[in-house]
Design a protein around this motif. Structure first.
Motif, mmCIF file in Angstrom:
data_model
loop_
_atom_site.group_PDB
_atom_site.id
_atom_site.type_symbol
_atom_site.label_atom_id
_atom_site.label_comp_id
_atom_site.label_asym_id
_atom_site.label_seq_id
_atom_site.Cartn_x
_atom_site.Cartn_y
_atom_site.Cartn_z
ATOM 1 N N LEU A 1 0.724 -1.118 0.016
ATOM 2 C CA LEU A 1 0.127 -0.027 -0.048
ATOM 3 C C LEU A 1 0.929 1.143 0.027
ATOM 4 O O LEU A 1 0.641 2.090 -0.785
ATOM 5 N N GLU A 2 1.591 1.372 1.065
ATOM 6 C CA GLU A 2 2.819 2.666 1.337
ATOM 7 C C GLU A 2 3.678 2.781 -0.019
ATOM 8 O O GLU A 2 3.969 3.919 -0.258
ATOM 9 N N ASP A 3 4.109 1.811 -0.434
ATOM 10 C CA ASP A 3 5.241 1.695 -1.337
ATOM 11 C C ASP A 3 4.682 1.408 -2.737
ATOM 12 O O ASP A 3 5.542 0.629 -3.608
ATOM 13 N N ALA A 4 3.415 1.633 -3.077
ATOM 14 C CA ALA A 4 2.794 1.194 -4.351
ATOM 15 C C ALA A 4 2.996 1.915 -5.825
ATOM 16 O O ALA A 4 3.120 1.622 -6.676
ATOM 17 N N PHE A 5 3.604 3.196 -5.672
ATOM 18 C CA PHE A 5 4.029 3.908 -6.909
ATOM 19 C C PHE A 5 5.189 3.232 -7.636
ATOM 20 O O PHE A 5 6.350 2.900 -6.882
ATOM 21 N N THR A 6 5.117 2.760 -8.808
ATOM 22 C CA THR A 6 6.032 2.261 -9.659
ATOM 23 C C THR A 6 6.538 3.139 -10.702
ATOM 24 O O THR A 6 5.779 3.316 -11.677
ATOM 25 N N PRO A 7 7.536 3.890 -10.489
ATOM 26 C CA PRO A 7 8.028 5.021 -11.382
ATOM 27 C C PRO A 7 7.986 4.488 -12.924
ATOM 28 O O PRO A 7 8.461 3.419 -13.242
ATOM 29 N N SER B 1 -8.270 -8.189 -9.169
ATOM 30 C CA SER B 1 -7.575 -6.643 -8.782
ATOM 31 C C SER B 1 -6.583 -6.649 -7.755
ATOM 32 O O SER B 1 -6.374 -5.431 -7.472
ATOM 33 N N CYS B 2 -6.365 -7.642 -7.198
ATOM 34 C CA CYS B 2 -5.415 -7.558 -6.034
ATOM 35 C C CYS B 2 -4.066 -7.548 -6.319
ATOM 36 O O CYS B 2 -3.721 -8.346 -6.988
ATOM 37 N N HIS B 3 -3.225 -6.488 -5.763
ATOM 38 C CA HIS B 3 -1.821 -6.322 -6.100
ATOM 39 C C HIS B 3 -1.072 -7.770 -5.411
ATOM 40 O O HIS B 3 0.195 -7.522 -5.975
ATOM 41 N N LEU B 4 -1.536 -8.424 -4.499
ATOM 42 C CA LEU B 4 -0.493 -9.300 -4.029
ATOM 43 C C LEU B 4 -0.673 -10.511 -4.515
ATOM 44 O O LEU B 4 0.271 -11.333 -4.397
ATOM 45 N N CYS C 1 -4.550 -3.407 -0.229
ATOM 46 C CA CYS C 1 -3.753 -2.725 -1.273
ATOM 47 C C CYS C 1 -4.810 -1.813 -1.930
ATOM 48 O O CYS C 1 -5.876 -1.658 -1.665
ATOM 49 N N ILE C 2 -3.925 -0.912 -2.786
ATOM 50 C CA ILE C 2 -4.904 0.213 -3.327
ATOM 51 C C ILE C 2 -5.824 -0.546 -4.159
ATOM 52 O O ILE C 2 -6.911 0.147 -4.191
ATOM 53 N N ALA C 3 -5.749 -1.397 -5.075
ATOM 54 C CA ALA C 3 -6.896 -1.693 -5.674
ATOM 55 C C ALA C 3 -8.000 -2.402 -5.013
ATOM 56 O O ALA C 3 -8.947 -2.345 -5.347
ATOM 57 N N CYS C 4 -7.708 -3.165 -3.791
ATOM 58 C CA CYS C 4 -8.684 -3.727 -2.959
ATOM 59 C C CYS C 4 -9.246 -2.518 -2.215
ATOM 60 O O CYS C 4 -10.415 -2.211 -2.060
#
Length: 196
Positions: free
Chosen positions: A82-88, A173-176, A185-188
């Motif tokens: 969640l906190e580190d979700a940004f993928t440049p 849609s779950c990122h895990l 996660c953000i998607a959830c």
């Protein structure tokens, strides 16, 4: 018109592909393996849901090394999802691949399932990003490539309602990438915020 649709097996991109089908567009679905933790679940759901909807099987761009180099909570299990979700660079990478594939297929446009700008968490989810990306991609491809975000005026609640109306089921849609959605996660969390 023909189009490359970026598909992930999630609700947003599946709806984008279905809307393109309903408009009678010839489409070339493209799934990007960027080293995401949920790749196996996403790709399995993507193949199954597109088949159920009578859409072509997605081509897979295998770029898992991107996630090894560009670490985030979406690619690295030692980081917080969640906190580190940004993928440049992730959405730009998606659009670059889709545009190159569009040139190869003779397609006119690429589509991406970004939602309304007021729910954007990252700089590569905005209308300004899409406008600039279209200019750069057209320049780098040597011809006009349209970048389309059919859900740009939608909030998640709108996506869910339209997807239900159109009978979309079986997305992931779950990122895990676990069998059961993590709920954190953000998607959830998008689904939770819309239910509140």
């Amino acid at each position: 018109m023909s189009i490359v649709t970026l598909v992930s097996g999630g609700l947003d991109s599946t709806l984008v592909a279905l809307l393109a089908r309903d408009e009678g567009l010839e489409q070339y679905p493209l799934f990007v393996d960027y080293g995401q933790r949920a790749k196996d679940k996403e790709l399995s759901a993507c193949r199954a849901v597109l088949a159920r909807l009578g859409l072509p099987e997605p081509k897979v761009a295998e770029l898992s090394g991107f996630g090894s180099l560009i670490r985030s909570g979406l690619t690295d299990p030692t980081m917080r999802v969640l906190e580190d979700a940004f993928t440049p660079g992730r959405n730009l990478l998606f659009l670059l691949l889709a545009s190159a594939y569009a040139v190869q297929r003779g397609a006119d446009a690429v589509s991406i399932g970004l939602l309304h700008e007021d729910v954007s968490l990252f700089p590569d989810q905005t209308n300004a990003f899409l406008v600039q990306a279209e200019v750069m991609l057209s320049m780098s491809m040597g011809r006009k490539i349209r970048v389309i975000a059919p859900l740009a005026e939608f909030h998640k609640i709108d996506v869910v309602a339209l997807a239900q109306e159109k009978g979309i089921v079986g997305t992931y849609s779950c990122h895990l990438g676990n069998d059961e959605a993590c709920g954190a996660c953000i998607a959830c969390n998008e689904f939770k915020f819309e239910e509140a």
